[in-house]
Each structure stands twice: as C-alpha cells, then as structure tokens.
Design a protein around this motif. Structure first.
Motif, PDB file in Angstrom:
ATOM      1  N   PRO B  18       0.663  -0.980  -0.032  1.00  0.00           N
ATOM      2  CA  PRO B  18      -0.202  -0.011   0.006  1.00  0.00           C
ATOM      3  C   PRO B  18       0.719   1.295  -0.037  1.00  0.00           C
ATOM      4  CG  PRO B  18       0.176  -0.970   2.236  1.00  0.00           C
ATOM      5  CD  PRO B  18       0.806  -1.972   1.442  1.00  0.00           C
ATOM      6  N   ARG B  63      -6.836   5.545   2.685  1.00  0.00           N
ATOM      7  CA  ARG B  63      -6.936   4.575   3.963  1.00  0.00           C
ATOM      8  C   ARG B  63      -7.352   3.427   3.834  1.00  0.00           C
ATOM      9  NH1 ARG B  63      -4.601   3.483   8.202  1.00  0.00           N
ATOM     10  NH2 ARG B  63      -5.878   2.842   9.846  1.00  0.00           N
ATOM     11  N   MET B  65      -6.822   1.473   1.226  1.00  0.00           N
ATOM     12  CA  MET B  65      -5.908   0.902   0.841  1.00  0.00           C
ATOM     13  C   MET B  65      -4.747   0.267   1.909  1.00  0.00           C
ATOM     14  SD  MET B  65      -5.453   2.700  -2.838  1.00  0.00           S
ATOM     15  CE  MET B  65      -3.922   1.566  -3.287  1.00  0.00           C
ATOM     16  N   GLY B  66      -4.922   1.032   2.810  1.00  0.00           N
ATOM     17  CA  GLY B  66      -3.710   0.699   3.960  1.00  0.00           C
ATOM     18  C   GLY B  66      -2.733   2.053   4.082  1.00  0.00           C
ATOM     19  N   ALA B  67      -3.025   3.100   3.581  1.00  0.00           N
ATOM     20  CA  ALA B  67      -2.062   4.679   3.935  1.00  0.00           C
ATOM     21  C   ALA B  67      -2.361   4.749   5.322  1.00  0.00           C
ATOM     22  CB  ALA B  67      -2.739   5.656   2.934  1.00  0.00           C
ATOM     23  N   VAL B  68      -1.312   5.245   6.012  1.00  0.00           N
ATOM     24  CA  VAL B  68      -1.569   5.444   7.457  1.00  0.00           C
ATOM     25  C   VAL B  68      -0.885   6.643   8.093  1.00  0.00           C
ATOM     26  CG1 VAL B  68       0.666   4.058   8.038  1.00  0.00           C
ATOM     27  CG2 VAL B  68      -1.093   4.247   9.535  1.00  0.00           C
TER      28      VAL B  68
END
Ligand code: SF4
Ligand code: SF4
Lengths: 90, 385
Positions: B18, B63, B65-68
C-alpha cells in the motif's frame, strides 16, 4: 530501566493502533511507523498508565496459559521499549 | 502487466504494497518566498485545486488501501479554510495526521481548533536561527517572530513538534545556534536538512549548495552538540546533500513503493517533484487511487529493475538504492532512465563535480519564489545574502 511500583505510560509522542493492512499493532509518530510483532503488541496494549508491570504479566499469563511464565519476556520488552522512549514511568 | 496486485515484469515479480505515506499538497499558494522551495517553478492555478469533497474522498480511498501517514503540505496548507474538516475526517479514518507548515497563518486559536479536529503533529520550518537570517531567506519581515511564538504554542498545547531547518550556504554557519534554538523551543525532532535541489532550489543551486568544507565543519558541530545532550532534548537529524556522496539516495524508498503525493490539482505522483518528468501522470479526478497506484503506467514505469540501464542493471547494489533519483537523472542528463549521476559508477558523475565547482562562484541571479503562474523578468528579484 524498569520500575515495578509505578505503572508505565505510553509516551505522548506515540499513538498505538491496530493496522488491518499490516495485520499487527503499530506505533505511529511524526512521519513514521513502527510495526510491533505479536507479543510486543499484546504488551503495549496494556501500557496505559494504569497497569503496573505485575498486572501486565498477570493478564498475559492468563490470556496465554500455554505460553509458560511470561515474566522474563515482558521485562525484556519493557526495558527495550523504555530505551526507545516508547514509554515512561511517572 | 498486472495480476491481482502483482506487477509482472518479464523476469521479476514485485508485490505492490500500500502507499503507506500520503502527501496531500493542498495548495501551492504560500506567503513566503524561499529560494530553496522544491515546488515546481510552474505553480499552476489555484482555481484548479481539488475541493473539500474531492480531498476527503482521496483520504477515504487511500486509507482503505492501507495508507497510514498523512501529511498536509503545500505551499502553505493553512491557506485552506477547510483544513480542520480534512484533519477531522482523516483522523477518524485512522490516519496519523501531520501538518507541515511555515507557521505563517497559525494562531493559538487555530492550533487549538486543529487539536480538537484530531491533528497529531505539527512541523514548522525555519530559515535561520535569528530574525535577521530567517526573514531575509523567507523574503518576509517578522516571519521569525511569528514562527517562534507559534512553536511555543504548539508545544504548550501538547503536540509533538518537529522543526525543519533547510540548510544552505547562507545559514550553515548558524548550525550551533539553530540547535540551541531547537532546545529552547523544546522540539522533539529537528531536521537539519540541506536543500534538495528540485524546483526553485535547482535553479538556485549555485547560491545554495554549501562547500564540502562547510559540511564537514557543520557535521562536526552537530556531533559534538549531540554528545553533550546525553539522550536529552531534541533528536537531531542531519541530512547532507547527496552531491557529496558516491552513492545516490534510495529515491522515495523505491519508485511507487511507499509514497504517494497528490498535487493541488489532483495529479497523483510517486514523489513531489516527479511532475518535471516527461511522463503523463494520472489525476484523482479521473481515476481511483487504487487504479492509479496499482495499474497506472507512470507508477509502474520505474518499479522493479527491468527498466534499469547499465551500470545499474548488473550492479549488486541495485536493491539498495534502486539506481537513485529519477528526477535528478532527468534534470542533470536530460534522460530519466539514466543512472543517478550522484553514483560514482555513473558515466555522468562529472556533472555533479561540475555543479559543485560552479556553486563556488555563482553567476546567475538568485530567484525568489514567486506565486505567479510563471516567472517573468520583472519578477526576478536579486536578494543579497
Ligand atoms: S550503479 Fe546504479 S545500482 Fe549501482 S550503486 Fe550506482 S546507482 Fe546504485
Ligand atoms: S525521482 Fe525520486 S527522489 Fe527523485 S525527486 Fe523524484 S521521486 Fe524524488
């Protein structure tokens, strides 16, 4: 350092959170992220300024009865976490 | 070719993780005029900027998709009146939210409002250790005083704070004062970062690039200062320009591996300066973030190693630095596929040596960043430092 009489607290610089995409607990801080392995995540979850170290060990021993006594593992991790300034005793 | 999130190159298979780090450049508009600015010299038009709803949607998609990590940057992100709304939305999604600001436009009240919205961290940039140096580089009076006050307030309101000092020929001799100032302001992390030579900074490179001796001296001061800290006070990070290295930096941790930048107009870029490259980049107005990240030609263009030229192709360090920075290769050689000239193995390495030489005696005038669509002769301001 380790302190048995005062509960450890999470340093305000860090935020602990479960990350679905990483399948683990992570510590978030300005522009960075540390991925915690399974046991580190279990311990950090209990670092809340309430639980003393003995409480943390008790809770984990109950939660993972097959893992044997976790005292040494918890101590070892908390010492490392203190050195990294993830937590403090106050 | 892509299958189930795997990019299939002929010989290699790379899993695309991600985009962990999302940089939202909310606007290129800025009250300051730093000559080291890495924004593109063609700043575009503010009326093409994404609106609130479009930004919120970008955050939601990324988010998922896993963005943090989410950085609100610019230009000056505080110029967006909907900043609080964006912070609130992204914090609720679980992002760690970073505000990257010049400090101009901040007020105690706004710091408090952002806190309520859920902002996690504020980074303030400084141009020098005192008002005189700071304000002449920033091109605005009283900038230092404003930054100083706001930094105090950021800490007083309980935020983690990063200070960012862009180091150049002009202020490198202040490095010890800068470190003292950072202690006084109680910063948590401090970046002492020599300018990256993109955008305005590339045009002004001869005026900015410190000499090797200046860097050696500064590094010594930084190390001595650190030794005296005994683990207390701010953590200092000293970033030297790669011009004096023999290996390039691992550009963005690998092209399209971790970083996703969304420019004010919605262009999606693998890094904030990639827009200069002769590639067509997608726009979030036309495509989903997931399509962009996983399938767009421009994002796949430099993933893996099949694109690499020699000497990178047969180099055993290619996993380490990915052949270096594509923008740097393009700016210096005119060919984005070449080995980064910083690498001593690159046939173009002499270009770096020449740039270092030229910086000893700058000939062209120093350009101040101006917030117009393009620079006209009348906008070229020569400032004396
Ligand atoms: S030749 Fe290419 S891969 Fe090898 S060190 Fe230089 S830039 Fe890196
Ligand atoms: S090529 Fe890379 S480091 Fe270089 S400016 Fe672009 S992404 Fe950044």
């Amino acid at each position: 350092m380790i302190n048995q009489s005062v509960p450890p607290s999470l340093n305000a610089m860090f935020r602990l959170q479960w990350e679905q995409a990483q399948d683990c607990y992570v510590l978030l801080f300005p522009e960075g992220m540390v991925k915690l392995n399974g046991s580190a995540g279990e311990i950090m979850q209990l670092v809340d300024g309430q639980n003393k170290i003995a409480d943390i060990i008790n809770i984990l021993n109950k939660k993972f009865p097959d893992a044997g006594d976790l005292t040494d593992d918890v101590h070892e991790f908390l010492i490392a976490a203190y050195d990294k300034k993830w937590l403090y005793y106050e | 070719m892509i299958k189930n999130g795997f990019i299939m190159n002929n010989e290699t298979q790379i899993k695309v993780g991600p985009p962990l780090w999302l940089l939202a450049e909310l606007t290129y508009d800025c009250p300051l005029h730093c000559p080291y600015c890495s924004n593109p010299t063609e700043l575009g038009d503010t009326k093409d900027e994404l609106n609130t709803e479009q930004w919120l949607d970008v955050f939601t998609q990324a988010r998922a998709m896993g963005a943090v990590q989410l950085g609100f940057s610019g230009g000056e992100p505080l110029l967006r009146k909907d900043l609080e709304e964006m912070v609130k939305h992204s914090r609720e999604l679980g992002f760690y939210t970073n505000l990257i600001t010049s400090g101009i436009g901040l007020t105690e009240k706004r710091i408090a409002k952002l806190k309520v919205a859920g902002l996690d961290h504020i980074q303030i940039s400084f141009q020098g250790a005192d008002p005189e140096m700071n304000d002449i580089i920033a091109g605005r009076g009283n900038a230092f005083e404003q930054k100083f006050k706001m930094a105090q307030s950021v800490k007083a309101q309980g935020y983690p704070m990063v200070l960012n000092f862009v180091i150049s020929k002009q202020n490198i001799s202040q490095v010890e004062d800068i470190m003292r100032l950072s202690c006084q302001l109680n910063a948590d992390y401090v970046e002492l970062a020599t300018a990256q030579y993109y955008g305005w900074a590339y045009d002004n490179r001869d005026h900015l690039l410190p000499s090797q001796q200046q860097l050696i001296d500064a590094e010594k001061i930084v190390n001595e200062f650190r030794d005296k800290q005994q683990g207390k006070g701010p953590q200092f990070i000293f970033v030297t320009p790669d011009y004096f290295e023999v290996r390039p930096k691992a550009c963005m941790n690998g092209w399209g591996s971790t970083f996703l930048t969304i420019a004010p107009d919605g262009s999606a870029l693998p890094c904030h300066s990639a827009k200069m490259l002769p590639l067509k980049f997608p726009n979030v107005k036309d495509k989903s973030i997931s399509d962009i990240w996983q399938q767009d030609f421009s994002f796949n263009r430099f993933r893996g190693d099949s694109w690499m030229p020699q000497p990178c192709q047969s180099c055993d360090e290619k996993e380490k630095d990915f052949g270096g920075c594509r923008c740097q290769a393009f700016m210096m050689t005119g060919d984005m596929d070449k080995t980064d000239p910083v690498c001593s193995k690159s046939p173009d390495h002499h270009l770096i040596q020449e740039a270092i030489e030229r910086a000893k005696n700058p000939k062209n005038p120093l350009l101040e960043r101006v917030n117009k669509r393009s620079i006209k002769d009348a906008d070229i301001v020569q400032i004396k430092l």
